[in-house]
Design an enzyme around this catalytic site. Structure first.
Site, mmCIF file in Angstrom:
data_model
loop_
_atom_site.group_PDB
_atom_site.id
_atom_site.type_symbol
_atom_site.label_atom_id
_atom_site.label_comp_id
_atom_site.label_asym_id
_atom_site.label_seq_id
_atom_site.Cartn_x
_atom_site.Cartn_y
_atom_site.Cartn_z
ATOM 1 N N HIS A 61 0.809 -1.221 0.000
ATOM 2 C CA HIS A 61 0.000 0.000 0.000
ATOM 3 C C HIS A 61 0.842 1.271 0.000
ATOM 4 C CE1 HIS A 61 -3.144 -2.646 2.267
ATOM 5 N NE2 HIS A 61 -3.084 -2.939 0.977
ATOM 6 N N LYS A 70 6.458 5.702 7.434
ATOM 7 C CA LYS A 70 5.954 4.779 8.459
ATOM 8 C C LYS A 70 7.105 4.212 9.288
ATOM 9 C CE LYS A 70 2.246 3.601 5.339
ATOM 10 N NZ LYS A 70 1.867 2.714 4.218
ATOM 11 N N TYR A 130 2.312 0.915 14.134
ATOM 12 C CA TYR A 130 3.148 1.826 13.365
ATOM 13 C C TYR A 130 2.695 3.272 13.440
ATOM 14 C CZ TYR A 130 -0.327 0.712 9.691
ATOM 15 O OH TYR A 130 -1.482 0.481 8.970
ATOM 16 N N ASP A 166 -6.840 -6.042 -1.648
ATOM 17 C CA ASP A 166 -5.440 -6.381 -1.953
ATOM 18 C C ASP A 166 -5.346 -7.442 -3.053
ATOM 19 O OD1 ASP A 166 -4.778 -4.558 -0.084
ATOM 20 O OD2 ASP A 166 -3.973 -5.962 1.397
HETATM 21 C C1 LIG Z 1 -5.009 2.110 7.044
HETATM 22 C C2 LIG Z 1 -6.254 2.563 7.758
HETATM 23 C C3 LIG Z 1 -7.433 1.872 7.645
HETATM 24 N N1 LIG Z 1 -8.557 2.320 8.302
HETATM 25 C C4 LIG Z 1 -9.768 1.537 8.182
HETATM 26 C C5 LIG Z 1 -10.249 1.339 6.753
HETATM 27 C C6 LIG Z 1 -10.863 -0.038 6.748
HETATM 28 O O1 LIG Z 1 -12.232 0.031 7.094
HETATM 29 C C7 LIG Z 1 -10.132 -0.784 7.876
HETATM 30 C C8 LIG Z 1 -9.092 -1.750 7.356
HETATM 31 O O2 LIG Z 1 -8.299 -1.037 6.418
HETATM 32 P P1 LIG Z 1 -7.295 -1.794 5.497
HETATM 33 O O3 LIG Z 1 -7.843 -3.122 5.073
HETATM 34 O O4 LIG Z 1 -6.859 -0.828 4.414
HETATM 35 O O5 LIG Z 1 -6.063 -2.037 6.496
HETATM 36 P P2 LIG Z 1 -4.628 -2.577 6.074
HETATM 37 O O6 LIG Z 1 -4.725 -3.597 4.988
HETATM 38 O O7 LIG Z 1 -3.949 -2.953 7.332
HETATM 39 O O8 LIG Z 1 -3.914 -1.300 5.464
HETATM 40 C C9 LIG Z 1 -2.634 -0.891 5.920
HETATM 41 O O9 LIG Z 1 -1.760 -1.895 5.529
HETATM 42 C C10 LIG Z 1 -0.477 -1.556 5.040
HETATM 43 C C11 LIG Z 1 0.500 -2.563 5.536
HETATM 44 C C12 LIG Z 1 -0.007 -0.192 5.219
HETATM 45 O O10 LIG Z 1 1.188 0.100 5.180
HETATM 46 C C13 LIG Z 1 -0.987 0.890 5.383
HETATM 47 O O11 LIG Z 1 -0.732 1.577 6.587
HETATM 48 C C14 LIG Z 1 -2.393 0.480 5.344
HETATM 49 O O12 LIG Z 1 -2.794 0.523 3.989
HETATM 50 O O13 LIG Z 1 -9.482 0.218 8.670
HETATM 51 C C15 LIG Z 1 -8.539 3.454 9.084
HETATM 52 O O14 LIG Z 1 -9.576 3.847 9.671
HETATM 53 N N2 LIG Z 1 -7.366 4.161 9.191
HETATM 54 C C16 LIG Z 1 -6.225 3.762 8.567
HETATM 55 O O15 LIG Z 1 -5.175 4.441 8.724
#
Ligand SMILES: Cc1cn([C@H]2C[C@H](O)[C@@H](COP(=O)(O)OP(=O)(O)O[C@H]3O[C@H](C)C(=O)[C@H](O)[C@H]3O)O2)c(=O)[nH]c1=O
Length: 187
Positions: A61, A70, A130, A166
């Site tokens: 991401h 980060k 993080y 993803d």
């Molecule tokens: C990233 C983020 C997500 N959310 C909410 C949005 C979705 O409803 C839920 C899960 O989000 P997501 O599936 O995008 O989470 P990750 O797959 O862990 O995303 C992260 O994973 C990789 C490793 C990264 O480096 C980024 O920080 C970030 O993209 O949390 C938020 O409310 N705030 C946030 O900062």
């Protein structure tokens, strides 16, 4: 603390000093002066915590309008953490670096703005914590496929658990026009 440069300039591995005694251990996970002196001079504005099951892969991401630096660590469990240089014009464009982070080794990795980031989980579960140098913007979520052959990342797992988002991420070749540009000042 020990700061280790990686083959990707700007990406750093940090080994905080751990104080152990009969009660357990103590370590500082961030200290503005010490981390700035080590080249991590971002102002962090948001802290995140995700917990993932074994075999999960989150990433790769990045944000474009508000790119995030980060500072990542694992408080429990083990992950293989990966940063990819996606800055067009960078001498390291398309190159990746990975490091094993765990609640045992207490290692951190610094991923500068302009890099894609992701990790896969090797333990039963992993708590991933993080700091981000810009705010999350749901309208600015971008990503590249974890298994893009052009990146050839040597993930220590196969057939990972992926979010729908993803699993549908594009390859670098489909993103070229929108990737961030490398600025000489970043050398
Ligand atoms: C990233 C983020 C997500 N959310 C909410 C949005 C979705 O409803 C839920 C899960 O989000 P997501 O599936 O995008 O989470 P990750 O797959 O862990 O995303 C992260 O994973 C990789 C490793 C990264 O480096 C980024 O920080 C970030 O993209 O949390 C938020 O409310 N705030 C946030 O900062």
């Amino acid at each position: 603390m020990n700061v280790i440069e990686t083959p990707l300039p700007g990406v750093l591995v940090i080994e905080p000093r751990v104080f152990s005694d009969q009660r357990g251990f103590f370590l500082e996970t961030y200290h503005r002066q010490r981390y700035t002196a080590s080249g991590i001079d971002e102002i962090f504005v948001q802290d995140n915590h995700s917990r993932s099951a074994h075999g999960t892969l989150r990433g790769l991401h990045f944000q474009l309008k508000s790119p995030q630096g980060k500072l990542v660590r694992v408080s429990a469990g083990e992950v293989f953490d990966v940063a990819v240089d996606i800055r067009r014009g960078s001498p390291y464009f398309g190159q990746w670096f990975g490091e094993y982070l765990s609640g045992e080794n207490n290692k951190q990795m610094y991923v500068p703005p302009g890099f894609a980031h992701g990790f896969c989980v090797l333990s039963e579960t992993a708590d991933f914590m993080y700091k981000c140098s810009d705010f999350y913007d749901p309208t600015d979520e971008q990503g590249v496929a974890w298994d893009d052959p052009a990146l050839a990342i040597d993930w220590p797992i196969d057939q990972p658990i992926l979010s729908k988002k993803d699993a549908a991420l594009p390859k670098m070749s489909e993103l070229m026009d929108c990737l961030p540009r490398f600025a000489m000042s970043q050398v």
